[in-house]
Design a protein around this motif. Structure first.
Motif, PDB file in Angstrom:
ATOM      1  N   GLY A 141       0.821  -1.196   0.000  1.00 15.08           N
ATOM      2  CA  GLY A 141       0.000   0.000   0.000  1.00 15.08           C
ATOM      3  C   GLY A 141       0.859   1.252   0.000  1.00 15.08           C
ATOM      4  N   GLY A 142       0.246   2.372  -0.382  1.00 17.92           N
ATOM      5  CA  GLY A 142       0.931   3.651  -0.344  1.00 17.92           C
ATOM      6  C   GLY A 142       1.740   3.971  -1.577  1.00 17.92           C
ATOM      7  N   TYR A 143       1.672   3.120  -2.608  1.00 11.51           N
ATOM      8  CA  TYR A 143       2.452   3.372  -3.822  1.00 11.51           C
ATOM      9  C   TYR A 143       1.643   4.181  -4.834  1.00 11.51           C
ATOM     10  CZ  TYR A 143       5.687  -0.278  -2.224  1.00 11.51           C
ATOM     11  OH  TYR A 143       6.579  -1.018  -1.510  1.00 11.51           O
ATOM     12  N   ASN A 144       2.309   5.062  -5.543  1.00 11.77           N
ATOM     13  CA  ASN A 144       1.718   5.775  -6.663  1.00 11.77           C
ATOM     14  C   ASN A 144       2.218   5.108  -7.940  1.00 11.77           C
ATOM     15  OD1 ASN A 144       0.672   7.515  -8.533  1.00 11.77           O
ATOM     16  ND2 ASN A 144       1.787   9.336  -7.833  1.00 11.77           N
TER      17      ASN A 144
END
Length: 579
Positions: free
Chosen positions: A19-22
């Motif tokens: 999670g938290g990836y662009n």
């Protein structure tokens, strides 16, 4: 509720859901790299920590197999008659060459561990460095791929996976030693080097974060708001102290202080590291494993000590020569030991020294003496305090707690199954060889395989020999030419030369058993190697003494590996003063 410095809620393991990836800010190649094996942050514990565990377990298994093969080969020798070394003899000799050969670095005055241990440490270093630096890249090409550089991630997992083994190598009740049939003190070299490699991995884990955050301009903000940064520093500071102060130049000179501070610094380090890893993935599993290994070993020691010696046994402590102190502890029932084993003692009546325990070899035999006798040389700390307490007195009494026994002789064959046995002792190294020698003598009969025993001891002067003289004279009185005693007095000067009466006490049947100057250990070993098919060498003494013994035996092992001579089996066991 979790503690304020742990992420909430406190869990056994953190999630593996990425999670938290662009992903829109990454190229296709970068997205593929992000989830590839050896690069995926969410499987790094499987890729690196578990691989490290497999490496250590495999190395321990291989060592256990090699020890068992040597044992089986020794047993097979009893049933196979052959005039020359066979293939199995040559292979065993080649392996024993590695366990005997030692090196001396004159510039640093350092005696290296045996070649086999050096190879083991080199293998450990090659594996760890290769695992850390083989995969590329070291840093993410795109900052959207995460703030944990790949090099920092993998080195952190490698460091945490080394930890249980590093602790296991250090315990006295040693589970690795039980598997490999190796006494705990011989594994200390792997404790120290695995601790060093864990520290190197910790440094490699630390600096990429600093470099990366400085480059991104977020170093100060990350340090201010993240507990992982201050907890990492809180772990690295005591770890640095532990590594630096464990080198011999500091440890040996200030051992009493070193030992106390070592435990304190270790506790701080482990607590800070526990907070730092913050239950990421399976990181806390390695703490539970470490706790289980250390806790079970410690608990076993405590329970055994309370069962065998309670809260101390009465003892008599007396001076038996220049800087020599003898401790006698009558044994009643539960405590038992074998010749050549050692114990850790805690002298309860010695003030602050009652807080520390130290190892000493038992110089008596359980079946015969019914008393634990320890002969020690005053060097400082506990031993010096004991010498000062008995100075000018006939004796002094105190209660002593015994922790042990540990170690002893681990030969593939019982010593009476060798044709020739040679004991080599330097100074108080006799406390190890003498009980084994005395225990072996009754087995020297006309029907036994054993045909000759040699006992060589080097001491400074007659005063240092006095405590062991009666034991040697009594033990050898009835064995004639099958046992020879050679005593070397290494100090020159008329005051150090024993009288004729002293010489006759050394060995009544051997008037030439006294010599002056250091023994030529290589000649003694080569003569024994050339005289029998199966030979055992048992040695204890200072580092230089054992260096000569080891390398002389290593040379003879090469002769066996090359097929020369009549000797097919040359076994060596050495004990050091300290570790």
């Amino acid at each position: 509720m979790g503690l304020i410095w742990l992420r909430h809620p406190v869990l056994w393991h953190s999630s593996r859901v990425a999670g938290g990836y662009n992903y829109n800010a990454m190229t296709a190649e970068e997205r593929k790299l992000l989830v590839a094996r050896w690069h995926n942050w969410y499987t790094a514990d499987w890729d690196y920590a578990q691989t490290t565990v497999i490496f250590f377990c495999t190395a321990i298994f291989v060592a256990a197999v090699l020890n068992k093969l040597a044992w089986l080969h020794g047993r097979n020798l009893m049933h196979v008659a052959r005039n020359r070394p066979g293939f199995g003899d040559k292979l065993t000799a080649a392996m024993r060459y590695a366990t005997a050969r030692q090196f001396y670095l004159g510039l640093t005055r350092w005696y290296t561990p045996p070649l086999a241990a050096v190879v083991g440490v080199c293998g450990m270093s090659i594996f760890i460095l290769a695992l850390m630096f083989s995969a590329r890249p070291f840093y993410w090409p795109n900052e959207q791929m995460g703030h944990s550089p790949p090099l920092a991630t993998r080195s952190g997992w490698i460091a945490i996976a080394i930890m249980p083994f590093m602790i296991a190598f250090a315990t006295k009740i040693n589970f690795i030693g039980l598997v490999t049939e190796t006494s705990h003190e011989k594994l200390q070299v792997f404790h120290r080097w695995s601790a060093l490699f864990m520290y190197i991995a910790s440094l490699v884990h630390t600096f990429p974060f600093i470099i990366n955050n400085v480059a991104l301009g977020i170093m100060e903000s990350q340090y201010a708001k993240s507990p992982w940064y201050w907890s990492g520093i809180a772990a690295l500071i005591p770890q640095t102290y532990l590594i630096l102060m464990s080198w011999g130049i500091f440890r040996n000179q200030y051992y009493e202080t070193f030992k106390k501070l070592h435990f304190i610094a270790s506790g701080i380090f482990m607590a800070a590291l526990f907070i730092h890893v913050n239950f990421r993935l399976t990181s806390w599993d390695y703490f539970w494993a470490t706790l289980a290994l250390y806790g079970l070993a410690w608990l076993t020691r405590v329970v055994r000590t309370l069962y065998t010696t309670g809260f101390g046994l009465p003892s008599t402590i007396e001076s038996v020569g220049p800087n020599l102190v003898k401790i006698s502890i009558p044994i009643q029932g539960r405590f038992s030991w074998a010749a050549g084993q050692h114990v850790f003692i805690r002298v309860l009546g010695l003030g602050v020294h009652a807080l520390t325990s130290h190892p000493f070899t038992i110089s008596s035999i359980a079946e015969k003496d019914k008393v634990v006798e320890l002969v020690l040389r005053a060097r400082g700390g506990l031993t010096q305090a004991l010498q000062q307490r008995v100075a000018g007195k006939a004796s002094w009494s105190s209660r002593i707690v015994l922790d042990g026994p540990y170690g002893g002789l681990h030969a593939p064959l019982p010593l009476e199954r060798y044709e020739r046995v040679v004991f080599l002792s330097g100074g108080t190294g006799t406390t190890f060889t003498l009980p084994i020698f005395r225990d072996l003598l009754p087995k020297l009969t006309e029907e036994s395989v054993l045909k000759r025993i040699s006992f060589v001891v080097a001491v400074p002067d007659a005063d240092n020999y006095a405590w062991m003289g009666p034991h040697l004279a009594a033990a050898t009185a009835s064995h004639g030419d099958t046992v020879d005693i050679r005593v070397h007095f290494t100090r020159s000067g008329d005051a150090d030369i024993p009288s004729k009466d002293d010489e006759s006490d050394i060995h009544n049947a051997n008037p030439e058993g006294v010599a002056y100057g250091r023994p030529i250990l290589g000649d003694i070993i080569r003569e024994a190697h050339a005289s029998a098919s199966r030979v055992a060498i048992v040695a204890c003494g200072p580092d230089g003494f054992l260096y000569d013994v080891r390398n002389s035996v290593a040379g003879c092992e090469l002769d066996i590996a090359d097929g020369f001579g009549v000797c097919r089996d040359l076994f060596l066991h050495t004990e050091t003063y300290s570790w």
